[in-house]
Design an enzyme around this catalytic site. Structure first.
Site, PDB file in Angstrom:
ATOM      1  N   LYS A  32      -0.460   1.491   9.306  1.00  0.00           N
ATOM      2  CA  LYS A  32       0.563   1.976   8.367  1.00  0.00           C
ATOM      3  C   LYS A  32       1.294   0.765   7.787  1.00  0.00           C
ATOM      4  O   LYS A  32       1.392  -0.283   8.415  1.00  0.00           O
ATOM      5  CB  LYS A  32       1.558   2.896   9.084  1.00  0.00           C
ATOM      6  CG  LYS A  32       0.909   4.135   9.681  1.00  0.00           C
ATOM      7  CD  LYS A  32       0.434   5.096   8.604  1.00  0.00           C
ATOM      8  CE  LYS A  32      -0.275   6.298   9.191  1.00  0.00           C
ATOM      9  NZ  LYS A  32      -1.615   5.991   9.690  1.00  0.00           N
ATOM     10  N   ASP A  33       1.847   0.958   6.617  1.00  0.00           N
ATOM     11  CA  ASP A  33       2.440  -0.155   5.882  1.00  0.00           C
ATOM     12  C   ASP A  33       3.792  -0.576   6.419  1.00  0.00           C
ATOM     13  O   ASP A  33       4.470   0.164   7.124  1.00  0.00           O
ATOM     14  CB  ASP A  33       2.607   0.233   4.413  1.00  0.00           C
ATOM     15  CG  ASP A  33       1.299   0.713   3.828  1.00  0.00           C
ATOM     16  OD1 ASP A  33       0.298   0.041   4.054  1.00  0.00           O
ATOM     17  OD2 ASP A  33       1.286   1.772   3.180  1.00  0.00           O
ATOM     18  N   LYS A  34       4.188  -1.760   5.999  1.00  0.00           N
ATOM     19  CA  LYS A  34       5.478  -2.293   6.420  1.00  0.00           C
ATOM     20  C   LYS A  34       6.623  -1.605   5.693  1.00  0.00           C
ATOM     21  O   LYS A  34       7.579  -1.149   6.305  1.00  0.00           O
ATOM     22  CB  LYS A  34       5.511  -3.804   6.156  1.00  0.00           C
ATOM     23  CG  LYS A  34       6.854  -4.438   6.483  1.00  0.00           C
ATOM     24  CD  LYS A  34       6.804  -5.946   6.299  1.00  0.00           C
ATOM     25  CE  LYS A  34       8.160  -6.557   6.622  1.00  0.00           C
ATOM     26  NZ  LYS A  34       8.159  -8.020   6.551  1.00  0.00           N
ATOM     27  N   GLU A  76       0.825  -1.208   0.000  1.00  0.00           N
ATOM     28  CA  GLU A  76       0.000   0.000   0.000  1.00  0.00           C
ATOM     29  C   GLU A  76       0.851   1.245   0.000  1.00  0.00           C
ATOM     30  O   GLU A  76       1.767   1.407   0.769  1.00  0.00           O
ATOM     31  CB  GLU A  76      -0.918   0.007   1.220  1.00  0.00           C
ATOM     32  CG  GLU A  76      -1.905   1.156   1.141  1.00  0.00           C
ATOM     33  CD  GLU A  76      -2.985   1.028   2.195  1.00  0.00           C
ATOM     34  OE1 GLU A  76      -3.756   1.967   2.332  1.00  0.00           O
ATOM     35  OE2 GLU A  76      -3.036   0.001   2.864  1.00  0.00           O
TER      36      GLU A  76
END
Length: 709
Positions: free
Chosen positions: A341-343, A117
């Site tokens: 939140k994304d990695k 994302e």
């Protein structure tokens, strides 16, 4: 990240930290290319080093354009295979030389590019990779033949497959590298008060109820060293015993407090050993490790929740919270946040935790890598999902090829017009079985199809154990036998197989219900997104970038039609389109009929979107057609060294690192851009509009391997 290491007469692909100097010069595509070499290939050492250096020189230019535009189809034919053969011949041509080197692949091939994302990135090996990410014991990647990742991704999705077909700007597209460096993509949460959240303070609020600094002097340097190792699971003994020299209850209490305050992951108890008193520190095991917070006295004057800012790298939000809860010895559900939140990014967001002191949280900064906690405060309320106003992005596109005029035109268009609010490619998965197909089968109540789509073998890039699991399922239709092929049972496939083992093949609905609810709903939301993307493309093709009678706008949260006499009162930025469901209305023009047609083609009735199973009934929602980013700023910078950071992160500033020194003239040009987006909006779609390129992993992987040509 894998790299080459020379040990005696052998070269091995190993973690990047053990890279020899000559190979460290290679850009990441060249290092990834080394993985394509045959296993146990014997070649002269000198030939290999010459080849590696030549490969670096040959590929540096193409590697610096990782978001490259397509070649013509004629140029693409057979070039990958020809180039691979040429590389192999180059390596083998001096195989009769005196000194030989054996090349071993110690780890499986990873994707050259991963799309998650809000970003498109080269995939790197994580130093803190979870067990579930490992392959089976054989180390086989399950691919069978030496097919490259780019070849396997020929089976993946493109933007066209999910309805992403239009642009709103008129400028000419250009090339650039997104995420060449890890710090080139930074996300800051925007809080409910509209302020961008930053990590800028490590200080701990002064509280009379917190343990005094003096209590920490009861522990010797050696005690602290042993306790630190124990907390990090480096102590083989499993516990640390501290002798109580002056055996009084007060003395023992002070030692207990000191251990628990300094090392939040540890529990303590008092033991008698040979007539002496010891405080024994240990990791609580099993269910106790996730016990409720210790029943410390909590001052009534202090808010029950400690709010803090979490700065993280290479971890998604839930993974980060699981790590924090493990070290604090608490349940993850006492943490709350406004959005995930994304990695694969550097992200900064606010977190709240119930009755954990700022002192305990601040101590984690000494224990954990890739995390920093700060900006502590006590409040009376937790955080709630959806409270955030959005996210602020700082993105660097390196080695751009556009002229200054093209860049200015692209960025002015992004600021003034915006971009189509498509759902990004990560919404639909990366394999040959898109998530929206599973969602469609769920909505059709076709449960055999749901089971088949999730478990059947498919072409493309997958972990070896999943490949073997699917093969076993196709051969036997035995869920227990297929489940044995999975070392990790928490994946969707493992959970479904466990459900089938429990409920049988004739009760797929109950078996599917074992999968966590959010994961199940992901499939039908993916189908909604697929329909929405196709419909918004059709809407723009049919009516352009203007409001027309029959369009929908929101008034006080309610969708209403635009009438003929009020068209001039609205712009395209006001228009919304529905995600299909039982509680929405559809446009009154041609696009309303198009919704009916696309659903009817999938054997779904637009007038009856309620499902027999309540969880899968879609109420629908409204989504803006065009998003105009806020706080848009950009800057063109030049640089010579691709390794230098082009801006400082929050952590860089806190650690006092000097600002990036930019050249006045340089070999490369980069576009640094900043913008804010509302929740559930994809930054990749904004960047797509600037560069005018396909963001699908299938296309990006193919373009990122053009260095082989």
């Amino acid at each position: 990240m894998l790299a080459v290491r020379c040990s005696g007469r052998r070269l091995r692909l190993v973690p990047l930290c053990k890279l020899p100097p000559v190979v460290s010069l290679l850009p990441w595509p060249a290092r990834a290319g080394i993985l394509k070499l045959p296993v146990n290939l014997s070649v002269p050492k000198t030939t290999l080093y010459h080849h590696l250096y030549a490969l670096r020189m040959d590929t540096v230019e193409i590697a610096n354009v990782s978001l490259k535009r397509p070649h013509s189809e004629d140029d693409e034919s057979n070039v990958d295979e020809i180039k691979r053969q040429r590389i192999s011949e180059e390596l083998l041509k001096r195989e009769n030389s005196d000194q030989k080197v054996e090349i071993e692949v110690e780890q499986p091939v990873k994707p050259l590019l991963e799309v998650t994302e809000n970003k498109i990135i080269p995939n790197e090996e994580s130093a803190d990779q979870d067990d579930e990410e490992e392959l089976d014991e054989s180390g086989d990647d399950g691919g069978g033949d030496p097919e490259s990742f780019a070849d396997m991704m020929k089976h993946g999705l493109t933007e066209l497959d999910v309805g992403i077909t239009k642009f709103v700007s008129s400028h000419k597209g250009f090339n650039g590298i997104l995420k060449e460096r890890y710090s080139d993509f930074v996300v800051h949460e925007i809080g409910k008060d509209g302020h961008i959240i930053h990590l800028d303070d490590f200080s701990v609020p002064v509280d009379n109820e917190d343990p005094s600094e003096e209590i920490f002097t009861v522990l010797s340097v050696e005690d602290k060293q042993q306790l630190e190792e124990l907390q990090l699971f480096k102590n083989k003994e499993g516990n640390v015993a501290i002798e109580v020299i002056e055996d009084t209850k007060e003395k023992r209490t002070v030692i207990h407090q000191a251990v628990k305050s300094l090392f939040p992951g540890l529990e303590t108890k008092t033991e008698d050993r040979d007539g002496k008193k010891y405080i024994v520190a240990y990791h609580a095991a099993g269910k106790k490790a996730l016990a409720n917070p210790r029943k410390h006295s909590w001052p009534k004057s202090r808010g029950s929740y400690c709010h803090f800012v979490l700065y993280k790298e290479n971890k998604d939000t839930m993974d980060a919270i699981n790590v924090l809860s493990k070290f604090l010895r608490v349940k993850p559900n006492i943490f709350s946040y406004m959005g995930t939140k994304d990695k694969r990014a550097i992200t900064v967001q606010e977190i709240a935790v119930l009755r954990i002191t700022a002192q305990r949280l601040a101590h984690l900064n000494k224990c954990l890598m890739n995390f920093k906690l700060g900006n502590f405060s006590y409040k009376n309320h937790p955080l709630k999902l959806g409270e955030l106003q959005g996210n602020h992005f700082t993105v660097v596109l390196r080695n751009i090829t556009g002229t200054d005029d093209q860049v200015q035109q692209a960025m002015h268009s992004l600021r003034e017009i915006g971009f189509i609010n498509y759902y990004g490619m990560q919404r639909f998965g990366t394999t040959a079985v898109p998530t929206y197909q599973v969602g469609r089968a769920i909505l059709q109540n076709n449960w055999n199809e749901v089971m088949d789509l999730i478990l059947k073998p498919r072409p493309g890039a997958e972990k070896g154990y999943l490949v073997k699991c699917r093969e076993e399922w196709a051969k036997t239709k035995d869920p227990a036998a297929a489940l044995k092929k999975l070392p990790v049972k928490r994946c969707v496939e493992g959970q479904l197989l466990r459900g089938l083992s429990k409920y049988g093949l004739k009760n797929i609905v109950s078996a599917f219900g074992i999968i966590p609810r959010n994961n199940r709903l992901m499939y039908i939301h993916s189908y909604q997104s697929y329909v929405w993307n196709n419909m918004v493309s059709k809407r723009i093709e049919e009516y352009g970038l203007r409001a027309v009678p029959g369009d929908l706008v929101l008034k006080g949260g309610t969708a209403v039609y635009i009438e003929e006499d009020e068209v001039d009162s609205y712009a395209i930025h006001d228009v919304v389109m529905p995600l299909p469901g039982f509680d929405v209305i559809y446009p009154k023009h041609k696009i309303g009929e198009a919704y009916k047609d696309i659903l009817a083609a999938d054997n779904l009735n637009i007038s009856n979107m309620k499902h027999k199973i309540r969880d899968y009934s879609l109420s629908g929602a409204y989504r803006k057609v065009i998003i105009r980013p806020q706080n848009v700023n950009w800057e063109l910078v030049v640089y010579d060294d691709p390794k230098i950071p082009l801006f400082n992160t929050d952590l860089d500033k806190l650690e006092g690192k000097p600002p990036a020194v930019l050249a006045t003239e340089g070999k490369y040009k980069a576009l640094k851009m900043e913008f804010s987006l509302p929740p559930s909006t994809y930054a990749t779609m904004a960047i797509r509009e600037v560069l005018k390129m396909d963001t699908s992993i299938k296309n990006q992987t193919r373009l990122n391997t053009t260095w082989l040509r």
